[in-house]
Design a protein around this motif. Sequence first.
Motif, PDB file in Angstrom:
ATOM      1  N   PHE A  48       0.829  -1.201   0.000  1.00  0.00           N
ATOM      2  CA  PHE A  48       0.000   0.000   0.000  1.00  0.00           C
ATOM      3  C   PHE A  48       0.865   1.254   0.000  1.00  0.00           C
ATOM      4  O   PHE A  48       0.491   2.273  -0.580  1.00  0.00           O
ATOM      5  N   GLU A  49       2.042   1.189   0.637  1.00  0.00           N
ATOM      6  CA  GLU A  49       2.936   2.354   0.700  1.00  0.00           C
ATOM      7  C   GLU A  49       3.436   2.773  -0.678  1.00  0.00           C
ATOM      8  O   GLU A  49       3.759   3.928  -0.897  1.00  0.00           O
ATOM      9  N   GLN A  50       3.497   1.816  -1.618  1.00  0.00           N
ATOM     10  CA  GLN A  50       3.933   2.133  -2.984  1.00  0.00           C
ATOM     11  C   GLN A  50       2.745   2.468  -3.882  1.00  0.00           C
ATOM     12  O   GLN A  50       2.870   2.504  -5.101  1.00  0.00           O
ATOM     13  N   ASN A  51       1.603   2.691  -3.257  1.00  0.00           N
ATOM     14  CA  ASN A  51       0.363   3.020  -3.966  1.00  0.00           C
ATOM     15  C   ASN A  51      -0.107   1.907  -4.905  1.00  0.00           C
ATOM     16  O   ASN A  51      -0.769   2.176  -5.908  1.00  0.00           O
ATOM     17  N   ASP A  52       0.248   0.659  -4.586  1.00  0.00           N
ATOM     18  CA  ASP A  52      -0.257  -0.469  -5.366  1.00  0.00           C
ATOM     19  C   ASP A  52      -1.728  -0.670  -5.024  1.00  0.00           C
ATOM     20  O   ASP A  52      -2.174  -0.390  -3.918  1.00  0.00           O
ATOM     21  N   LYS A  53      -2.480  -1.149  -6.002  1.00  0.00           N
ATOM     22  CA  LYS A  53      -3.914  -1.408  -5.829  1.00  0.00           C
ATOM     23  C   LYS A  53      -4.119  -2.901  -5.619  1.00  0.00           C
ATOM     24  O   LYS A  53      -3.693  -3.719  -6.437  1.00  0.00           O
ATOM     25  N   TRP A  75      -2.073  -8.240  -6.149  1.00  0.00           N
ATOM     26  CA  TRP A  75      -2.018  -6.842  -6.576  1.00  0.00           C
ATOM     27  C   TRP A  75      -2.262  -6.693  -8.063  1.00  0.00           C
ATOM     28  O   TRP A  75      -1.914  -7.560  -8.856  1.00  0.00           O
ATOM     29  N   ARG A  78       1.252  -2.552 -12.056  1.00  0.00           N
ATOM     30  CA  ARG A  78       1.547  -1.128 -11.889  1.00  0.00           C
ATOM     31  C   ARG A  78       1.442  -0.422 -13.242  1.00  0.00           C
ATOM     32  O   ARG A  78       1.378  -1.053 -14.292  1.00  0.00           O
ATOM     33  N   GLU A  79       1.435   0.906 -13.186  1.00  0.00           N
ATOM     34  CA  GLU A  79       1.323   1.702 -14.408  1.00  0.00           C
ATOM     35  C   GLU A  79       2.457   1.429 -15.389  1.00  0.00           C
ATOM     36  O   GLU A  79       2.266   1.518 -16.598  1.00  0.00           O
ATOM     37  N   PHE A  97      -5.621   1.101   5.052  1.00  0.00           N
ATOM     38  CA  PHE A  97      -5.482   1.555   3.669  1.00  0.00           C
ATOM     39  C   PHE A  97      -6.656   1.189   2.762  1.00  0.00           C
ATOM     40  O   PHE A  97      -6.944   1.907   1.819  1.00  0.00           O
ATOM     41  N   ASP A  98      -7.291   0.028   3.013  1.00  0.00           N
ATOM     42  CA  ASP A  98      -8.358  -0.424   2.122  1.00  0.00           C
ATOM     43  C   ASP A  98      -9.371  -1.273   2.893  1.00  0.00           C
ATOM     44  O   ASP A  98      -9.453  -2.484   2.718  1.00  0.00           O
TER      45      ASP A  98
END
Length: 125
Positions: A48-53, A75, A78-79, A97-98
């Motif tokens: 979550f810290e790396q903004n992964d969904k 996960w 990533r983009e 976080f979610d």
Amino acid sequence: FFFQAEDGIRDAQESRGLGDVYKRQTQQGTEKRKVQPRKQQGAEEGSFEQNDKAIKIASVRQSDVPGEVLCTIEWEPREDGTQPEDSLVSNREIRKFDPLLLIDYYESKLRFAASEQAEKRTPTR
């Protein structure tokens, strides 16, 4: 003959195998270790810290910490196109976080009784 185990304890008797070593170890050492899932070479874990969904919680297991559950998270890519490896995340971190991810997982595990059984438990007026 003295046999010295990995934990430094000597036995005057013949060793009966590694089980003796494990029986003597205390729980203190295992509680502080963090369990990590296996990683493929060159792959990076999602977080979550790396903004992964997160896609979903794949599995759960009990933690050494009371009241904590470790969840294996799948996960989204990533983009930049890289696929993060699944990672173990505590239920407390997911809640932060979610929280909907946890709710979705818990709801997927709910099982309801058949309507006949439910009627038997419902008091009549």
